[in-house]
Design an enzyme around this catalytic site. Structure first.
Site, short mmCIF file in Angstrom:
data_model
loop_
_atom_site.label_atom_id
_atom_site.label_comp_id
_atom_site.label_asym_id
_atom_site.label_seq_id
_atom_site.Cartn_x
_atom_site.Cartn_y
_atom_site.Cartn_z
N VAL A 1 -16.90 -25.55 -59.86
CA VAL A 1 -17.21 -25.58 -61.29
C VAL A 1 -18.26 -26.64 -61.59
O VAL A 1 -19.22 -26.40 -62.34
CB VAL A 1 -15.94 -25.82 -62.13
CG1 VAL A 1 -16.28 -26.03 -63.60
CG2 VAL A 1 -14.96 -24.66 -61.97
N ALA B 1 -10.63 -33.38 -59.32
CA ALA B 1 -9.17 -33.33 -59.33
C ALA B 1 -8.65 -33.13 -57.92
O ALA B 1 -9.40 -32.72 -57.02
CB ALA B 1 -8.67 -32.19 -60.22
N ARG B 2 -7.37 -33.42 -57.73
CA ARG B 2 -6.68 -32.91 -56.54
C ARG B 2 -6.22 -31.52 -56.92
O ARG B 2 -5.37 -31.35 -57.79
CB ARG B 2 -5.50 -33.80 -56.16
CG ARG B 2 -4.84 -33.32 -54.85
CD ARG B 2 -3.73 -34.27 -54.39
NE ARG B 2 -3.38 -33.98 -53.00
CZ ARG B 2 -2.43 -33.14 -52.61
NH1 ARG B 2 -1.70 -32.51 -53.51
NH2 ARG B 2 -2.19 -32.92 -51.33
N TYR C 1 1.17 -29.59 -59.18
CA TYR C 1 -0.20 -29.56 -59.71
C TYR C 1 -0.16 -29.37 -61.24
O TYR C 1 -0.80 -30.13 -61.99
CB TYR C 1 -0.99 -28.44 -59.06
CG TYR C 1 -2.35 -28.21 -59.66
CD1 TYR C 1 -3.37 -29.13 -59.49
CD2 TYR C 1 -2.62 -27.06 -60.40
CE1 TYR C 1 -4.64 -28.92 -60.05
CE2 TYR C 1 -3.87 -26.83 -60.96
CZ TYR C 1 -4.88 -27.77 -60.77
OH TYR C 1 -6.11 -27.55 -61.33
#
Length: 319
Positions: free
Chosen positions: A14, A73-74, A143
């Protein structure tokens, strides 16, 4: 006068697309990259970090920036090998996000755009009953929980300071360079492999990469986006069967789909320990983007078939 943007995750799926769009729009960008990640063919100021956690000091890199787009992010992974996945997700997605946001607020950043996930809402919806942006969150995995906790921390920060926060929860994102299950399905179709997905009457919301990027850029500047949460999709929900047929058409290949009942697939997947995969293929996950449309006047600029054609073209050029 153009805003100055601080973009994290600029080398990701992204992030790369957001960077390309911002540069095309003439917007000054500072790109935050993890480790030795590179930006091929792009010349922008770069800030590097090794660990996105509470201890990271962003120093003067945020000075002069008007907006932060936080895409790093993870990410959700299958078969996570971490001994404590929840702790690992919280370290990056909660502690790292909130540390960046606090330092951004202290540096005078006006708006923080957070790329969250539909997993904050949950894992699936009854057919015809889509998630909305204002539903009570119901994440089901580490998550999704970490993204929810980050959202809550950012919302509290927005109440405590002058920096505005915008939260976006994308559904499955597809576009040129997409990987994972989407790429696997495209490979199967391209090879003419018969697939047992000819009778799946579910509905899934998807979002083309260009549509997500357009909304992200809109949220950096639209006054009505301030301190709001938005869901994002293409605005057209597809069954797995419909998606595969339209992917095949984009590839110029026949879709060899066998009409196996969904209950047979679900039973077989459960026996093989693949229940979560069958949920993604046979279950529904729909989102309602009416709030996004009405508050922002936003309409997804790219149609599904056009987006699939872009994916197919890139796949065929690089396979």
């Amino acid at each position: 006068m153009s805003q100055s943007i601080f973009l994290t995750g600029a080398s990701g799926f992204v992030g790369r697309a957001v960077l390309k769009r911002l540069l095309a729009d003439g917007v000054p960008v500072v790109a935050a990259l993890r480790g030795n990640s590179e930006l091929a063919g792009v010349s922008v100021p770069v800030v590097r970090f090794d660990n996105l956690d509470a201890a990271h000091d962003w120093g003067d890199s945020l000075a002069g920036c008007d907006v932060v787009i936080h895409a790093a992010a993870r990410v959700h992974v299958m078969n996570d090998t971490e001994a404590d996945p929840m702790a690992a997700f919280r370290k990056v997605n909660v502690d790292g996000t909130l540390a960046l946001a606090r330092q951004a607020a202290a540096a005078g950043v006006k708006r923080f755009v957070f790329i969250s996930s539909i997993k904050v809402n949950g894992e699936g919806t009854p057919l015809g009953r889509p998630y909305t942006a204002d539903d009570v969150p119901a994440p089901a995995d580490p998550y999704g929980i970490s993204k929810m906790e980050a959202e809550q921390g950012l919302q509290q920060l927005a109440r405590d300071c002058a920096m505005e926060v915008v939260i976006l929860r994308p559904v499955l994102v597809y576009g040129p360079g997409v990987k994972a299950n989407f790429l696997a399905m495209m490979r199967w179709l391209d090879k003419g492999v018969p697939l047992p997905f000819g009778s799946i009457d579910n509905r899934r919301s998807l979002v083309a990469l260009d549509n997500l990027v357009d909304l992200i850029v809109t949220c950096t500047r639209h006054p009505a986006a301030a301190n709001q949460t938005f869901l994002v999709s293409d605005g057209e929900d597809l069954s797995t069967t419909q998606l595969l047929r339209r992917m095949a058409r984009a590839l110029g290949k026949p879709a060899r789909l066998l009409p196996i009942p969904a209950w047979v697939l679900k039973t077989g997947a459960a026996m093989l320990g693949k229940r979560s995969l069958s949920q993604r293929l046979c279950g529904s996950l729909q989102v309602d983007i009416d709030k996004t449309r009405s508050l922002l006047g936003w309409v997804p600029p790219v149609k599904v078939d056009d987006a699939l054609s872009l994916v197919a073209r890139q796949y065929q050029e690089n396979k």
